[in-house]
Design a protein around this motif. Sequence first.
Motif, short mmCIF file in Angstrom:
data_model
loop_
_atom_site.label_atom_id
_atom_site.label_comp_id
_atom_site.label_asym_id
_atom_site.label_seq_id
_atom_site.Cartn_x
_atom_site.Cartn_y
_atom_site.Cartn_z
N ASP A 80 -0.18 14.34 44.34
CA ASP A 80 -0.10 12.87 44.95
C ASP A 80 0.84 12.08 44.05
N HIS A 81 2.14 11.63 44.77
CA HIS A 81 3.15 10.71 43.92
C HIS A 81 3.91 11.44 42.99
N TRP A 82 4.05 12.57 42.88
CA TRP A 82 5.06 13.34 42.12
C TRP A 82 6.17 13.49 42.80
N THR A 93 9.04 12.69 47.76
CA THR A 93 7.52 12.32 46.96
C THR A 93 6.49 13.11 47.69
N PHE A 94 5.78 13.95 47.05
CA PHE A 94 4.60 14.46 47.28
C PHE A 94 3.71 13.61 47.86
N ARG A 95 3.10 13.43 49.14
CA ARG A 95 2.04 12.71 49.51
C ARG A 95 0.74 13.41 49.92
N HIS A 96 -0.37 13.07 49.24
CA HIS A 96 -1.60 13.40 49.64
C HIS A 96 -1.69 15.18 49.46
N PHE A 97 -0.93 15.65 48.42
CA PHE A 97 -1.13 16.98 48.42
C PHE A 97 -1.46 17.67 47.20
N ARG A 98 -2.30 18.75 47.41
CA ARG A 98 -3.06 19.22 46.32
C ARG A 98 -2.63 20.81 46.26
N LEU A 99 -2.20 21.37 44.98
CA LEU A 99 -1.73 22.59 44.97
C LEU A 99 -2.69 23.59 44.25
N HIS A 108 11.03 22.45 51.19
CA HIS A 108 12.39 22.70 51.94
C HIS A 108 13.01 21.54 52.60
N THR A 109 14.51 21.47 52.55
CA THR A 109 15.27 20.31 52.66
C THR A 109 15.14 19.62 54.18
N GLY A 110 15.24 20.61 54.93
CA GLY A 110 15.12 20.25 56.56
C GLY A 110 13.94 19.77 56.99
N LYS A 111 13.57 19.65 58.26
CA LYS A 111 12.50 19.09 59.00
C LYS A 111 11.72 20.28 59.17
N GLY A 112 10.25 19.85 59.37
CA GLY A 112 9.13 20.92 59.54
C GLY A 112 7.73 20.48 59.48
N ARG A 113 6.87 21.20 59.94
CA ARG A 113 5.35 20.57 59.68
C ARG A 113 4.84 21.21 58.41
N ASP A 114 4.55 20.34 57.43
CA ASP A 114 3.74 20.58 56.27
C ASP A 114 2.53 21.54 56.48
N SER A 115 2.62 22.22 55.41
CA SER A 115 1.10 23.29 55.18
C SER A 115 1.03 23.28 53.66
N ALA A 116 0.01 24.05 53.47
CA ALA A 116 -0.56 24.32 51.92
C ALA A 116 0.77 25.04 51.22
N THR A 134 20.79 19.53 39.32
CA THR A 134 19.57 19.67 38.55
C THR A 134 18.37 19.32 39.32
N ALA A 135 17.53 20.15 39.35
CA ALA A 135 16.14 19.69 40.17
C ALA A 135 15.09 19.34 39.09
N THR A 136 14.73 18.23 39.20
CA THR A 136 13.86 17.56 38.02
C THR A 136 12.17 17.20 38.84
N LEU A 137 11.28 18.01 38.38
CA LEU A 137 9.78 17.38 38.82
C LEU A 137 9.46 16.55 37.67
N ARG A 138 8.81 15.31 38.37
CA ARG A 138 8.15 14.48 37.61
C ARG A 138 6.83 14.08 38.19
N ASN A 139 5.93 13.79 37.11
CA ASN A 139 4.61 13.62 37.65
C ASN A 139 4.45 12.42 38.09
N ASP A 140 2.88 11.91 38.49
CA ASP A 140 2.86 10.55 39.00
C ASP A 140 3.06 9.57 37.88
N HIS A 141 3.27 9.80 36.89
CA HIS A 141 3.61 8.68 35.73
C HIS A 141 5.04 8.59 35.35
N ALA A 142 5.91 9.43 36.23
CA ALA A 142 7.26 9.48 36.30
C ALA A 142 7.67 10.34 35.01
#
Length: 165
Positions: A80-82, A93-99, A108-116, A134-142
């Motif tokens: 959440d918030h990564w 931004t990931f919203r309410h998501f637990r991996l 994915h870049t386009g539109k669709g229905r989110d799943s696990a 460059t793809a950069t992944l940041r946590n909820d503390h940036a």
Amino acid sequence: MSVPAIARRLTAAAAVATAVVGGLALPAAAAGQHPSRPHSDVVISGVQYDSPGRDDNSNRSLNKEYVDVTNTTRRTVNLDHWTLTGRDGHRYTFRHFRLEGRATVRVHTGKGRDSARDVYQDRRNYAWDNNRDTATLRNDHARVVDQVAWGQHRGGGHNGGIGRR
């Protein structure tokens, strides 16, 4: 051997042992090593930056462009918030998501229905530059958790495939 001589030898041995243990316990940066970034339990495990086929901005083509984010541990990680960003400033931004542990989510870049296993940026244009990005992944503390770059600034040209370090 006298008691004072034994005491001096024991004190000297203790001092040497303390110095050795203390030297081993120094952090890598203090020892003159500079790690690029701390190890993370969540990594960018792959990037399909050039959608296969014709780039026609169709939702089907947009969704063939993606970034895989993998949890390398056994425990669930709250994303959440990564954020996942590119050089041009676009941001997902990931919203309410637990991996789940040992799981991968495909962003994915386009539109669709989110799943696990799949989430969607809901963009109408491509997110990733085919030639250099460059793809950069940041946590909820940036803080930067992981980063993958491809293209000319990584020592190679466009290869159209999946980029990984």
